[in-house]
Design an enzyme around this catalytic site. Structure first.
Site, PDB file in Angstrom:
ATOM      1  CG  LEU A  61       4.958 -13.054 -10.341  1.00 32.74           C
ATOM      2  CD1 LEU A  61       5.748 -13.179  -9.054  1.00 32.74           C
ATOM      3  CD2 LEU A  61       3.755 -12.190 -10.140  1.00 32.74           C
TER       4      LEU A  61
ATOM      5  NE  ARG B 231       1.681  -8.029  -1.665  1.00 31.78           N
ATOM      6  CZ  ARG B 231       1.199  -8.491  -2.833  1.00 31.78           C
ATOM      7  NH1 ARG B 231      -0.100  -8.542  -3.052  1.00 31.78           N
ATOM      8  NH2 ARG B 231       2.030  -8.890  -3.775  1.00 31.78           N
TER       9      ARG B 231
ATOM     10  CG  HIS C  29       6.188 -10.337  -5.660  1.00 32.14           C
ATOM     11  ND1 HIS C  29       6.124  -9.991  -6.987  1.00 32.14           N
ATOM     12  CD2 HIS C  29       4.917 -10.415  -5.243  1.00 32.14           C
ATOM     13  CE1 HIS C  29       4.859  -9.873  -7.348  1.00 32.14           C
ATOM     14  NE2 HIS C  29       4.108 -10.105  -6.313  1.00 32.14           N
TER      15      HIS C  29
ATOM     16  CD  GLN D 283       4.595 -11.491  -0.648  1.00 25.38           C
ATOM     17  OE1 GLN D 283       4.092 -10.794  -1.541  1.00 25.38           O
ATOM     18  NE2 GLN D 283       3.877 -12.079   0.277  1.00 25.38           N
TER      19      GLN D 283
ATOM     20  CD  GLU E 237      -0.608 -16.879  -4.210  1.00 29.55           C
ATOM     21  OE1 GLU E 237       0.247 -16.002  -4.002  1.00 29.55           O
ATOM     22  OE2 GLU E 237      -1.422 -17.229  -3.361  1.00 29.55           O
TER      23      GLU E 237
ATOM     24  CG  PHE F 290      -4.625 -15.747  -5.058  1.00 30.32           C
ATOM     25  CD1 PHE F 290      -4.879 -16.172  -6.356  1.00 30.32           C
ATOM     26  CD2 PHE F 290      -3.588 -14.841  -4.845  1.00 30.32           C
ATOM     27  CE1 PHE F 290      -4.096 -15.713  -7.408  1.00 30.32           C
ATOM     28  CE2 PHE F 290      -2.812 -14.369  -5.895  1.00 30.32           C
ATOM     29  CZ  PHE F 290      -3.064 -14.810  -7.173  1.00 30.32           C
TER      30      PHE F 290
ATOM     31  NE  ARG G 290       1.818 -14.181  -3.147  1.00 28.45           N
ATOM     32  CZ  ARG G 290       1.506 -13.108  -3.838  1.00 28.45           C
ATOM     33  NH1 ARG G 290       2.066 -11.950  -3.534  1.00 28.45           N
ATOM     34  NH2 ARG G 290       0.661 -13.185  -4.839  1.00 28.45           N
TER      35      ARG G 290
ATOM     36  CG  HIS H 187       5.487 -14.504  -5.965  1.00 27.04           C
ATOM     37  ND1 HIS H 187       5.354 -15.749  -6.535  1.00 27.04           N
ATOM     38  CD2 HIS H 187       4.270 -13.929  -6.031  1.00 27.04           C
ATOM     39  CE1 HIS H 187       4.094 -15.904  -6.922  1.00 27.04           C
ATOM     40  NE2 HIS H 187       3.427 -14.815  -6.631  1.00 27.04           N
TER      41      HIS H 187
HETATM   42  C1  LIG Z   1       4.779  -8.961 -11.642  1.00 27.97           C
HETATM   43  C2  LIG Z   1       3.902  -8.525 -10.516  1.00 27.97           C
HETATM   44  C3  LIG Z   1       2.668  -9.151 -10.313  1.00 27.97           C
HETATM   45  C4  LIG Z   1       1.827  -8.765  -9.266  1.00 27.97           C
HETATM   46  N1  LIG Z   1       0.603  -9.387  -9.094  1.00 27.97           N
HETATM   47  C5  LIG Z   1      -0.249  -8.942  -8.128  1.00 27.97           C
HETATM   48  C6  LIG Z   1      -1.579  -9.468  -8.016  1.00 27.97           C
HETATM   49  O1  LIG Z   1      -1.997 -10.334  -8.783  1.00 27.97           O
HETATM   50  N2  LIG Z   1      -2.383  -8.987  -7.053  1.00 27.97           N
HETATM   51  C7  LIG Z   1      -1.978  -8.011  -6.195  1.00 27.97           C
HETATM   52  O2  LIG Z   1      -2.769  -7.600  -5.352  1.00 27.97           O
HETATM   53  N3  LIG Z   1      -0.739  -7.490  -6.282  1.00 27.97           N
HETATM   54  C8  LIG Z   1       0.129  -7.924  -7.232  1.00 27.97           C
HETATM   55  N4  LIG Z   1       1.401  -7.380  -7.321  1.00 27.97           N
HETATM   56  C9  LIG Z   1       1.777  -6.287  -6.441  1.00 27.97           C
HETATM   57  C10 LIG Z   1       1.191  -4.986  -6.913  1.00 27.97           C
HETATM   58  O3  LIG Z   1       1.081  -4.971  -8.312  1.00 27.97           O
HETATM   59  C11 LIG Z   1       2.031  -3.810  -6.504  1.00 27.97           C
HETATM   60  O4  LIG Z   1       2.318  -3.913  -5.161  1.00 27.97           O
HETATM   61  C12 LIG Z   1       1.267  -2.540  -6.724  1.00 27.97           C
HETATM   62  O5  LIG Z   1       0.907  -2.436  -8.059  1.00 27.97           O
HETATM   63  C13 LIG Z   1       2.017  -1.322  -6.288  1.00 27.97           C
HETATM   64  O6  LIG Z   1       1.244  -0.198  -6.664  1.00 27.97           O
HETATM   65  P1  LIG Z   1       1.633   1.260  -6.249  1.00 27.97           P
HETATM   66  O7  LIG Z   1       0.577   2.146  -6.765  1.00 27.97           O
HETATM   67  O8  LIG Z   1       1.926   1.298  -4.796  1.00 27.97           O
HETATM   68  O9  LIG Z   1       3.018   1.493  -6.978  1.00 27.97           O
HETATM   69  P2  LIG Z   1       3.527   1.164  -8.470  1.00 27.97           P
HETATM   70  O10 LIG Z   1       2.488   0.576  -9.310  1.00 27.97           O
HETATM   71  O11 LIG Z   1       4.809   0.455  -8.299  1.00 27.97           O
HETATM   72  O12 LIG Z   1       3.784   2.603  -9.030  1.00 27.97           O
HETATM   73  C14 LIG Z   1       4.804   3.410  -8.538  1.00 27.97           C
HETATM   74  C15 LIG Z   1       4.739   4.712  -9.264  1.00 27.97           C
HETATM   75  O13 LIG Z   1       5.604   5.646  -8.642  1.00 27.97           O
HETATM   76  C16 LIG Z   1       6.394   6.264  -9.616  1.00 27.97           C
HETATM   77  N5  LIG Z   1       7.632   6.708  -9.000  1.00 27.97           N
HETATM   78  C17 LIG Z   1       8.516   5.962  -8.290  1.00 27.97           C
HETATM   79  N6  LIG Z   1       9.542   6.725  -7.900  1.00 27.97           N
HETATM   80  C18 LIG Z   1       9.308   7.972  -8.374  1.00 27.97           C
HETATM   81  C19 LIG Z   1      10.017   9.201  -8.321  1.00 27.97           C
HETATM   82  N7  LIG Z   1      11.183   9.323  -7.710  1.00 27.97           N
HETATM   83  N8  LIG Z   1       9.481  10.272  -8.954  1.00 27.97           N
HETATM   84  C20 LIG Z   1       8.308  10.174  -9.603  1.00 27.97           C
HETATM   85  N9  LIG Z   1       7.602   9.046  -9.681  1.00 27.97           N
HETATM   86  C21 LIG Z   1       8.098   7.966  -9.074  1.00 27.97           C
HETATM   87  C22 LIG Z   1       6.573   5.227 -10.664  1.00 27.97           C
HETATM   88  O14 LIG Z   1       6.930   5.804 -11.883  1.00 27.97           O
HETATM   89  C23 LIG Z   1       5.182   4.626 -10.703  1.00 27.97           C
HETATM   90  O15 LIG Z   1       4.330   5.402 -11.492  1.00 27.97           O
HETATM   91  C24 LIG Z   1       2.247  -7.749  -8.385  1.00 27.97           C
HETATM   92  C25 LIG Z   1       3.481  -7.123  -8.583  1.00 27.97           C
HETATM   93  C26 LIG Z   1       4.314  -7.480  -9.624  1.00 27.97           C
HETATM   94  C27 LIG Z   1       5.635  -6.794  -9.804  1.00 27.97           C
END
Ligand SMILES: Cc1cc2nc3c(=O)[nH]c(=O)nc-3n(C[C@H](O)[C@H](O)[C@H](O)COP(=O)(O)OP(=O)(O)OC[C@H]3O[C@@H](n4cnc5c(N)ncnc54)[C@H](O)[C@@H]3O)c2cc1C
Ligand code: SF4
Ligand code: SF4
Ligand code: FES
Lengths: 295, 577
Positions: free
Chosen positions: B239, B373, B338, B223, B242, B109, B273, B225
């Site tokens: 998206l 990142r 992203h 970031q 990558e 990557f 990135r 992407h």
């Molecule tokens: C399309 C895409 C592809 C990606 N690919 C990769 C990859 O290949 N590798 C990698 O390492 N990273 C990748 N990322 C980044 C990574 O997926 C995210 O940064 C990561 O999943 C974030 O996880 P999290 O647990 O912090 O939050 P999230 O998974 O965003 O979850 C947030 C949670 O908080 C809840 N929430 C938010 N606000 C409130 C509120 N006010 N009240 C109650 N609940 C709330 C939401 O409902 C959700 O359940 C990608 C991101 C995207 C969008």
């Protein structure tokens, strides 16, 4: 600041290229009929929108929400058929709204309704929480004393990739007549959970036995009469009936209708698989063997 | 736990294992958070494919890519613990692609020295979240689906002792009493028009924490992407993983040139990135773009079979949504917003914020990734710091005794504030339109190339929008009413935008994701500081420039000072813009 270009260029550079969205306006309009209502009842309401090139039904619904009906309820997250949030029914068939192009329905009406096998909450949203309850009743993965990292070869696990693709859109649940027509929710887990049980049962490191759950517990696999409707609607092409349900039915048949096994069960009680087995190594290969005979 | 992405779920497991009674609150259904959309993989130095890899190299890559404003202690913990977290996932039932030796396979990557991303096809996030979800469902943890938190409650001492939320379905309010809160709400990509984020990415958590007095760090760092879809309009910003470049995808402009050599000769398409995003942007700006304003990403040489095996989701996504068969034709791509590197500042050991009782993990927390990142580092971040947050919270709850009661009037006041937009008479502002206006402003003024003048102009526009917030109005009832929910989102998004613009004005240099065209390169003095944001006594955005503590000897030793630690990048064509 030697290699700096002059200021107008800089200002211009900081300006992201503008997209010409208008180029995508087809100049046509389209009418969608959307269910507005709740658990008590409701009706299809027509909304007219400008048609944009490549538009999916979800785009249309969100456009209506932003411009005409702010309180129109719909679920979505990824817009890319990865999350399974946006399932609803278009012209009576379960569909991911984010994957259904408006132009697929040229010459037809577009009637969007919520999933029907579950209680309607509002507009396009149904109460699917029942599914999470069922999920919680399935014995989770249990590798016993075995500690990761596991040594597993591609050929041991390649069968598991398919059921693991499930995005929990619950469209298979929606279309299955056992739930939709016969309302066997209390006794029948539904195709989604046969898919899950399948990978659990076939994972080379798993020690639990879920056959009793399938047959006597709330699994209710016997209610399935292999109509294959579930496989037809699966957006990630899981061959639910052929690759999940039938192998599980075979295992249940083996376990329950093989007289020798039946006797063993009577004698041993409902002891789990793993506890009766030897060390991890034999167990893993034993499971592998099972996969192969079924494959 | 507020949030049911990877971070919130991992925190829930950790706290439950320590005997706490845990509730998880999420705006969507379980398993639908951003984590499910992650495609490429999860970075951990298992060394299964490249045995030379180890935590030291992962640490170095992370710091270098973050241009050394990362919190080095977080990066150290992260690099050391990521392998255990991946194995733990396997222990809980996750299944990754295998090597011929029967181990977890790892793919290359951008800017990772070795092949390091554990993956399962291009649906790694699904595997992660489903595994965590099923793990959580098998415990006593209570999950509150489709429930949105709108405010944190604090007692007289300032400790966080609960939160108010409403259920999306009925609009009924729930007052959660909690001895500790873990914020795991993800990022805020939705302040931009073109983003890979879902409706959930509205930065609720960072704002809840900010209003409770939490310090935020590196908020200027967004970031972009390098590869989002551009056509048709409905999918713009979606998206393109990558992983496509990891599997050998080539970037070309409309003249058919493979231009990455002009920007980073060594790493080409697999540069970091920020670099690839700027390259794509520059090619289009200089008139070498595709018909829909993108560049070409070509993977056709891999052949249909390999594509179906390694990138099945991408193949399907383009075929279904853009009528493009990526085994026959190149994709059109352009940078998309992203990820948010910045966020709540936490203690690396316990994930505690400066507000007692408030912890944070995952994308909503800041510090680990610095100015940029690395792909795949987010998923491991979620698990490493999710676990630490759960344990930190458990420790805190066990060693502190206090009541979670707060005056009923505080609860009533918050309910009233929430219901206000529904009760407004006469004309009001449509929250969707306000959000669209904000998104346009941020696209125009806080994009991946920035200037002081433009940022200032953007700030002026955002402040004007802020004045209009109280006029927002929602029609309908509290029953599953997205218009009403959007009012709350827009409130958050406007304040976050203000914070981003203000911090971006402060960082007068080019570093990682913050690329100031009106400054020449990295500024060594700014390379030694973070910008810390905290709400001041007047409710305004307070910004402090804070020194980064020096790296201890055992970590410093890992770098070759001359080559590695210069911070910014000034290679090839990049220095011109
Ligand atoms: C399309 C895409 C592809 C990606 N690919 C990769 C990859 O290949 N590798 C990698 O390492 N990273 C990748 N990322 C980044 C990574 O997926 C995210 O940064 C990561 O999943 C974030 O996880 P999290 O647990 O912090 O939050 P999230 O998974 O965003 O979850 C947030 C949670 O908080 C809840 N929430 C938010 N606000 C409130 C509120 N006010 N009240 C109650 N609940 C709330 C939401 O409902 C959700 O359940 C990608 C991101 C995207 C969008
Ligand atoms: S095959 Fe079985 S599970 Fe699938 S729809 Fe038919 S009855 Fe239901
Ligand atoms: S098996 Fe297919 S149809 Fe059923 S829930 Fe999973 S993805 Fe949806
Ligand atoms: S929005 Fe995720 S599947 Fe449609």
């Amino acid at each position: 600041m030697s290699d700096r270009t002059n200021i107008t260029d800089i200002a211009e550079m900081a300006h992201a290229p503008a997209y010409n969205d208008d180029a995508a306006n087809t100049g046509e309009t389209r009418t969608l009929q959307i269910f507005r209502g709740d658990g008590e009842g409701g009706s299809l309401v027509p909304y007219e929108i400008e048609l944009i090139e490549g538009m999916v039904v979800l785009d249309a619904v969100l456009k209506i929400q932003a411009e005409q009906a702010g309180d129109l309820a719909v679920r979505w997250n990824c817009k890319a058929a990865h999350c399974g949030s946006c399932s609803a029914e278009i012209n009576g068939k379960p569909k991911l709204l984010c994957k259904s192009r408006v132009e697929e329905y040229d010459g037809q009406e577009i009637k969007v309704m919520p999933l029907q096998a579950f209680p309607v909450v509002k507009d396009l949203v149904s109460d699917v929480s029942w599914n999470y309850g069922v999920s919680a009743q399935i014995q989770p993965f249990n590798p016993g004393k075995e500690q990761a990292p596991f040594t597993m070869y591609e050929e041991d696990v390649e069968r598991l990739y398919e059921p693991k693709k499930c995005i929990e859109c619950f469209m298979c649940q929606d279309v299955c007549h056992v739930l939709r027509t016969h309302h066997k929710h209390p006794e029948f887990a539904g195709p989604r959970f046969f898919v899950r049980t399948q990978w659990l049962e076939m994972h080379p490191m798993d020690e639990n036995n879920r056959l009793q759950f399938l047959k006597e517990g709330r699994g209710g696999v016997q209610y399935c009469n292999i109509t294959k409707c579930c496989s037809e609607v699966c957006p990630v092409d899981i061959h639910i009936t052929d690759n999940s349900i039938i192998p599980l039915k075979e295992r249940v048949a083996d376990e329950y209708y093989d007289p020798a096994k039946w006797l063993m069960r009577k004698i041993r009680g409902n002891r789990r698989n793993g506890s009766a087995n030897g060390n991890g190594g034999t167990r893993a290969s034993h499971k592998r063997a099972e996969i192969r005979t079924n494959g | 736990m507020i949030g049911a992405g990877g971070a919130g779920l991992r925190a829930a497991v950790a706290a439950t294992e320590r005997g706490l009674s845990v509730g998880v609150v999420t705006k969507s259904l379980l398993g639908k958070a951003h984590t499910v959309m992650a495609e490429g993989g999860i970075a951990a130095s298992l060394g299964n494919v490249d045995p030379e890899d180890g935590w030291q190299t992962h640490f170095k890559d992370t710091m270098k890519s973050g241009k050394f404003i990362n919190n080095w202690r977080m990066a150290e913990i992260f690099a050391k613990e990521a392998p255990d977290r991946v194995y733990e996932l396997e222990q809980w039932g996750a299944l990754f692609n295998r090597t011929p030796e029967g181990k977890i396979s790892q793919r290359p990557f951008g800017a990772h020295t070795y092949r390091r991303l554990c993956h399962v096809g291009d649906r790694t996030g699904l595997e992660l979240i489903r595994t965590m979800q099923e793990k959580v469902l098998a415990t006593d943890t209570k999950v509150y689906m489709e429930t949105t938190v709108t405010r944190l409650f604090q007692n007289d001492e300032g400790r966080v002792v609960g939160a108010l939320a409403y259920t999306r379905e009925t609009g009924k309010f729930i007052h959660f009493k909690a001895k500790a809160v873990v914020m795991a709400t993800g990022g805020w990509g939705r302040i931009f028009k073109v983003t890979s984020n879902s409706w959930e990415g509205t930065g609720d958590g960072v704002m809840l924490a900010y209003h409770a007095g939490a310090e935020l760090v590196d908020m200027e760092m967004m970031q972009f992407h390098p590869t989002g879809m551009v056509w048709p309009p409905g999918v713009r910003g979606l998206l393109v993983t990558e992983g496509v470049r990891g599997e050998g995808g080539l970037l070309k402009n409309s003249e058919g040139d493979r231009y990455m050599g002009n920007y980073d000769e060594e790493r080409m398409e697999l540069s970091s990135r920020d670099v690839v995003a700027r390259a794509n942007y520059t090619e289009v700006k200089e008139g070498r773009g595709s018909p829909h304003g993108g560049v070409y990403l070509d993977i056709t040489h891999l052949g249909y079979d390999k594509i179906i095996q390694k990138l099945p989701t991408m193949h399907e996504q383009f075929l279904k949504l853009a009528d493009i068969d990526i085994s026959k034709e190149p994709m059109e791509v352009f940078p998309t917003v992203h990820y948010t590197m910045g966020g709540i500042k936490i203690d690396p050991e316990t994930a505690a914020s400066n507000v007692p009782g408030l912890f944070a993990a995952g994308e909503v927390a800041g510090g680990l990734h610095g100015a940029n990142r690395l792909g795949g580092n987010s998923l491991s971040d979620l698990l490493v710091f999710g676990r630490r947050a759960g344990e930190g919270a458990a420790e805190y709850v066990k060693s502190n005794g206090y009541s979670t009661d707060i005056p009923e009037s505080a609860v009533e006041e918050e309910k009233k504030r929430m219901l206000d937009p529904l009760q407004k008479q006469g004309e009001g502002e449509n929250p969707y339109h306000l959000q669209q206006e904000l998104q346009e402003v941020m696209m125009e003024h806080a994009n991946l190339m920035r200037t002081g003048d433009s940022l200032k102009e953007g700030l002026g526009k955002v402040l004007a929008l802020k004045d209009r917030l109280p006029n927002m109005k929602a029609s309908g009832s509290t029953l599953f009413n997205p218009g009403w929910h959007a009012v709350q989102d827009v409130n958050n998004l406007v304040t976050i935008s203000e914070v981003i613009l203000r911090t971006a004005l402060e960082r007068t240099e080019r570093r990682g994701a913050q690329w100031r065209l009106d400054f020449d390169g990295p500024d060594d003095d700014l390379g030694r500081v973070n910008f810390i944001v905290k709400e001041d006594a007047q409710g305004e955005v307070g910004i402090e420039k804070r020194d980064i503590p020096p790296m201890p000897e055992h970590l410093r030793r890992l770098f070759d000072e001359n080559q590695d630690m210069s911070g910014g990048e000034k290679t090839g064509k990049e220095s011109q813009f």
